[in-house]
Design a protein around this motif. Structure first.
Motif, PDB file in Angstrom:
ATOM      1  N   ASP A 185       0.734  -1.207   0.109  1.00  0.00           N
ATOM      2  CA  ASP A 185      -0.151  -0.055  -0.042  1.00  0.00           C
ATOM      3  C   ASP A 185       0.932   1.198  -0.096  1.00  0.00           C
ATOM      4  O   ASP A 185       0.278   2.312   0.461  1.00  0.00           O
ATOM      5  CB  ASP A 185      -0.711   0.044   1.357  1.00  0.00           C
ATOM      6  CG  ASP A 185      -0.254  -0.050   2.669  1.00  0.00           C
ATOM      7  OD1 ASP A 185       1.031  -0.359   2.558  1.00  0.00           O
ATOM      8  OD2 ASP A 185      -0.715  -0.199   3.670  1.00  0.00           O
ATOM      9  N   GLY A 187       2.758   3.682  -2.184  1.00  0.00           N
ATOM     10  CA  GLY A 187       3.103   4.055  -3.648  1.00  0.00           C
ATOM     11  C   GLY A 187       4.565   4.562  -4.181  1.00  0.00           C
ATOM     12  O   GLY A 187       5.242   5.224  -3.192  1.00  0.00           O
ATOM     13  N   GLY A 201       1.663   2.027  -8.059  1.00  0.00           N
ATOM     14  CA  GLY A 201       0.792   2.728  -6.996  1.00  0.00           C
ATOM     15  C   GLY A 201       0.596   4.119  -7.226  1.00  0.00           C
ATOM     16  O   GLY A 201       1.180   4.709  -8.336  1.00  0.00           O
ATOM     17  N   ASP A 202       0.373   5.051  -6.297  1.00  0.00           N
ATOM     18  CA  ASP A 202       0.437   6.400  -6.522  1.00  0.00           C
ATOM     19  C   ASP A 202       0.334   7.162  -5.375  1.00  0.00           C
ATOM     20  O   ASP A 202       0.777   6.538  -4.284  1.00  0.00           O
ATOM     21  CB  ASP A 202      -0.829   6.938  -7.174  1.00  0.00           C
ATOM     22  CG  ASP A 202      -2.248   6.435  -6.418  1.00  0.00           C
ATOM     23  OD1 ASP A 202      -2.126   6.674  -5.280  1.00  0.00           O
ATOM     24  OD2 ASP A 202      -3.238   6.086  -6.967  1.00  0.00           O
ATOM     25  N   PRO A 207      -4.711   3.112  -0.001  1.00  0.00           N
ATOM     26  CA  PRO A 207      -5.519   2.171  -0.804  1.00  0.00           C
ATOM     27  C   PRO A 207      -6.175   1.056  -0.215  1.00  0.00           C
ATOM     28  O   PRO A 207      -6.788   0.230  -0.791  1.00  0.00           O
ATOM     29  CB  PRO A 207      -4.525   1.531  -2.021  1.00  0.00           C
ATOM     30  CG  PRO A 207      -3.218   1.266  -1.390  1.00  0.00           C
ATOM     31  CD  PRO A 207      -3.067   2.635  -0.385  1.00  0.00           C
ATOM     32  N   TRP A 211      -3.505  -2.054  -4.003  1.00  0.00           N
ATOM     33  CA  TRP A 211      -4.075  -1.559  -5.373  1.00  0.00           C
ATOM     34  C   TRP A 211      -4.571  -2.595  -6.120  1.00  0.00           C
ATOM     35  O   TRP A 211      -3.954  -3.582  -6.200  1.00  0.00           O
ATOM     36  CB  TRP A 211      -3.146  -0.315  -6.205  1.00  0.00           C
ATOM     37  CG  TRP A 211      -2.877   0.956  -5.647  1.00  0.00           C
ATOM     38  CD1 TRP A 211      -3.860   1.906  -5.641  1.00  0.00           C
ATOM     39  CD2 TRP A 211      -2.035   1.243  -4.856  1.00  0.00           C
ATOM     40  NE1 TRP A 211      -3.162   3.100  -5.090  1.00  0.00           N
ATOM     41  CE2 TRP A 211      -2.182   2.698  -4.677  1.00  0.00           C
ATOM     42  CE3 TRP A 211      -1.027   0.705  -4.317  1.00  0.00           C
ATOM     43  CZ2 TRP A 211      -1.263   3.393  -3.863  1.00  0.00           C
ATOM     44  CZ3 TRP A 211       0.073   1.461  -3.345  1.00  0.00           C
ATOM     45  CH2 TRP A 211      -0.356   2.774  -3.205  1.00  0.00           C
ATOM     46  N   GLU A 212      -5.843  -2.332  -6.922  1.00  0.00           N
ATOM     47  CA  GLU A 212      -6.275  -3.488  -7.677  1.00  0.00           C
ATOM     48  C   GLU A 212      -5.302  -3.432  -9.010  1.00  0.00           C
ATOM     49  O   GLU A 212      -5.165  -2.190  -9.647  1.00  0.00           O
ATOM     50  CB  GLU A 212      -7.728  -3.094  -8.131  1.00  0.00           C
ATOM     51  CG  GLU A 212      -8.132  -4.023  -9.074  1.00  0.00           C
ATOM     52  CD  GLU A 212      -9.684  -3.907  -9.222  1.00  0.00           C
ATOM     53  OE1 GLU A 212      -9.966  -4.004 -10.426  1.00  0.00           O
ATOM     54  OE2 GLU A 212     -10.453  -3.578  -8.253  1.00  0.00           O
ATOM     55  N   ASN A 218      -6.183  -5.975  -4.491  1.00  0.00           N
ATOM     56  CA  ASN A 218      -4.929  -5.927  -3.703  1.00  0.00           C
ATOM     57  C   ASN A 218      -3.837  -6.773  -4.506  1.00  0.00           C
ATOM     58  O   ASN A 218      -3.052  -7.355  -4.066  1.00  0.00           O
ATOM     59  CB  ASN A 218      -5.046  -6.741  -2.361  1.00  0.00           C
ATOM     60  CG  ASN A 218      -5.961  -6.034  -1.487  1.00  0.00           C
ATOM     61  OD1 ASN A 218      -6.249  -4.968  -1.329  1.00  0.00           O
ATOM     62  ND2 ASN A 218      -6.702  -6.992  -0.628  1.00  0.00           N
ATOM     63  N   THR A 220      -1.159  -5.280  -5.742  1.00  0.00           N
ATOM     64  CA  THR A 220       0.260  -4.909  -5.211  1.00  0.00           C
ATOM     65  C   THR A 220       0.668  -5.643  -3.901  1.00  0.00           C
ATOM     66  O   THR A 220       1.564  -5.083  -3.409  1.00  0.00           O
ATOM     67  CB  THR A 220       0.119  -3.533  -5.126  1.00  0.00           C
ATOM     68  OG1 THR A 220      -0.689  -2.792  -4.046  1.00  0.00           O
ATOM     69  CG2 THR A 220       0.034  -2.733  -6.462  1.00  0.00           C
ATOM     70  N   TRP A 238      -1.298   5.878 -13.039  1.00  0.00           N
ATOM     71  CA  TRP A 238      -1.327   4.528 -12.130  1.00  0.00           C
ATOM     72  C   TRP A 238      -2.671   3.815 -12.599  1.00  0.00           C
ATOM     73  O   TRP A 238      -2.514   2.577 -12.989  1.00  0.00           O
ATOM     74  CB  TRP A 238      -0.953   4.799 -10.917  1.00  0.00           C
ATOM     75  CG  TRP A 238      -1.233   3.459 -10.122  1.00  0.00           C
ATOM     76  CD1 TRP A 238      -2.306   3.187  -9.276  1.00  0.00           C
ATOM     77  CD2 TRP A 238      -0.643   2.246 -10.402  1.00  0.00           C
ATOM     78  NE1 TRP A 238      -2.498   2.027  -8.849  1.00  0.00           N
ATOM     79  CE2 TRP A 238      -1.190   1.135  -9.474  1.00  0.00           C
ATOM     80  CE3 TRP A 238       0.309   1.649 -11.225  1.00  0.00           C
ATOM     81  CZ2 TRP A 238      -0.855  -0.073  -9.443  1.00  0.00           C
ATOM     82  CZ3 TRP A 238       0.639   0.313 -11.031  1.00  0.00           C
ATOM     83  CH2 TRP A 238       0.323  -0.545 -10.220  1.00  0.00           C
ATOM     84  N   ASP A 239      -3.809   4.493 -12.572  1.00  0.00           N
ATOM     85  CA  ASP A 239      -5.041   4.063 -12.786  1.00  0.00           C
ATOM     86  C   ASP A 239      -5.027   3.308 -14.239  1.00  0.00           C
ATOM     87  O   ASP A 239      -5.333   1.960 -14.443  1.00  0.00           O
ATOM     88  CB  ASP A 239      -6.262   4.961 -12.686  1.00  0.00           C
ATOM     89  CG  ASP A 239      -6.392   5.318 -11.238  1.00  0.00           C
ATOM     90  OD1 ASP A 239      -5.914   4.475 -10.305  1.00  0.00           O
ATOM     91  OD2 ASP A 239      -6.840   6.124 -10.855  1.00  0.00           O
ATOM     92  N   ALA A 242      -2.540   0.173 -14.284  1.00  0.00           N
ATOM     93  CA  ALA A 242      -3.220  -0.680 -13.550  1.00  0.00           C
ATOM     94  C   ALA A 242      -4.168  -1.563 -14.270  1.00  0.00           C
ATOM     95  O   ALA A 242      -4.216  -2.780 -14.268  1.00  0.00           O
ATOM     96  CB  ALA A 242      -3.496  -0.546 -12.000  1.00  0.00           C
TER      97      ALA A 242
END
Length: 268
Positions: A185, A187, A201-202, A207, A211-212, A218, A220, A238-239, A242
């Motif tokens: 969790d 980034g 991550g960011d 998150p 992150w998904e 999850n 990551t 990142w979104d 990912a």
């Protein structure tokens, strides 16, 4: 004749007495002032001064300012000619990106960075930046890691940063150790000066556990992530990187402690 003379008679001499009356000469008595008067005997509060030590009384520039125009200041120009700059405005950063990541069991954690160019990249102008869980200021990193002095990445090669207590298989591929890697969790970003090249991550908030990634909840956390073939540069969104599905992601999500791809990366 009164008693004060003891009864003796006296007469004034014929010599005239001159009485000198000195009038004050008003003016500025501070010798450092522009209008100092050496004739003044009484300061009248009229002193005037140059704006600063870098300007004379007539307003002429004497030099001595820093690049920000501050007299005696400490601001300096960077290699790009920018006052108080960090050298990034004219630095041509290579498109380095994260090629693999592991959040394994125990301390089996690492980040792998790939150089997709045909030139060796000196890492002195780059750093890793990260946040721990939720950042203090949303969107801003909290910590940085500089690369080892003299570190570089050969063309088409990778640079591995691993936890110092990782499995020997990981440490055998590690170029540098760093004991504050993600628990899923946190980034991370590769940065060239103030420029972000790639995110894992960011920096936008906690998150949860992770992150998904590619539709894997999850992703990551307790997984190994490998960048897909065909990716030749980082992604600062990142979104988008990912993704929400296997097909729409730049990453392949593997089971925990799968380190078979560590130490190299294929882009085709």
């Amino acid at each position: 004749v009164d008693g004060a003379t003891g009864g003796a008679a006296f007469a004034l001499s014929g010599v005239a007495e001159t009485i000198e009356i000195n009038c004050a000469v008003l003016g500025c008595m501070d010798s450092s002032a522009c209008n100092f008067s050496s004739d003044a005997t009484e300061d009248d509060g009229s002193c005037t001064y140059a704006a600063d030590a870098c300007t004379d009384c007539d307003g002429n520039d004497l030099g001595g300012q820093d690049c920000a125009g501050v007299c005696g200041g400490s601001s300096v120009e960077d290699d790009c000619g920018v006052c108080d700059g960090d050298g990034s405005s004219c630095f041509e950063a290579a498109p380095l990106f994260f090629s693999e990541y592991a959040e394994g069991s125990s301390n089996n954690k690492y980040l792998e960075i790939y150089n997709p160019t045909s030139e060796t990249v000196d890492l002195s102008g780059y750093m890793l930046a990260n946040v721990s869980n939720a950042p203090t200021t949303v969107g801003e990193y909290e910590y940085t890691m500089s690369f080892t002095e003299g570190a570089s990445i050969d063309p088409g090669d990778v640079y591995v940063v691993a936890h110092g207590s990782s499995d020997d298989l990981i440490l055998a591929e590690a170029d540098q150790t760093h004991n504050y890697l993600s628990n899923g969790d946190d980034g991370y970003a590769i940065m060239a000066g103030s420029i972000v090249l790639d995110f894992l991550g960011d920096f936008n908030g906690d998150p949860g556990s992770g992150w998904e990634v590619a539709g894997v909840s999850n992703g990551t956390k307790d997984h190994t992530l490998v960048r897909k073939c065909g990716i030749n540069s980082g992604n600062v969104d990142w979104d988008s990187a990912a993704g929400t599905s296997e097909e729409g992601s730049e990453w392949v999500v593997l089971d925990q402690d799968n380190f078979t791809g560590l130490g190299f990366h294929e882009t085709a």
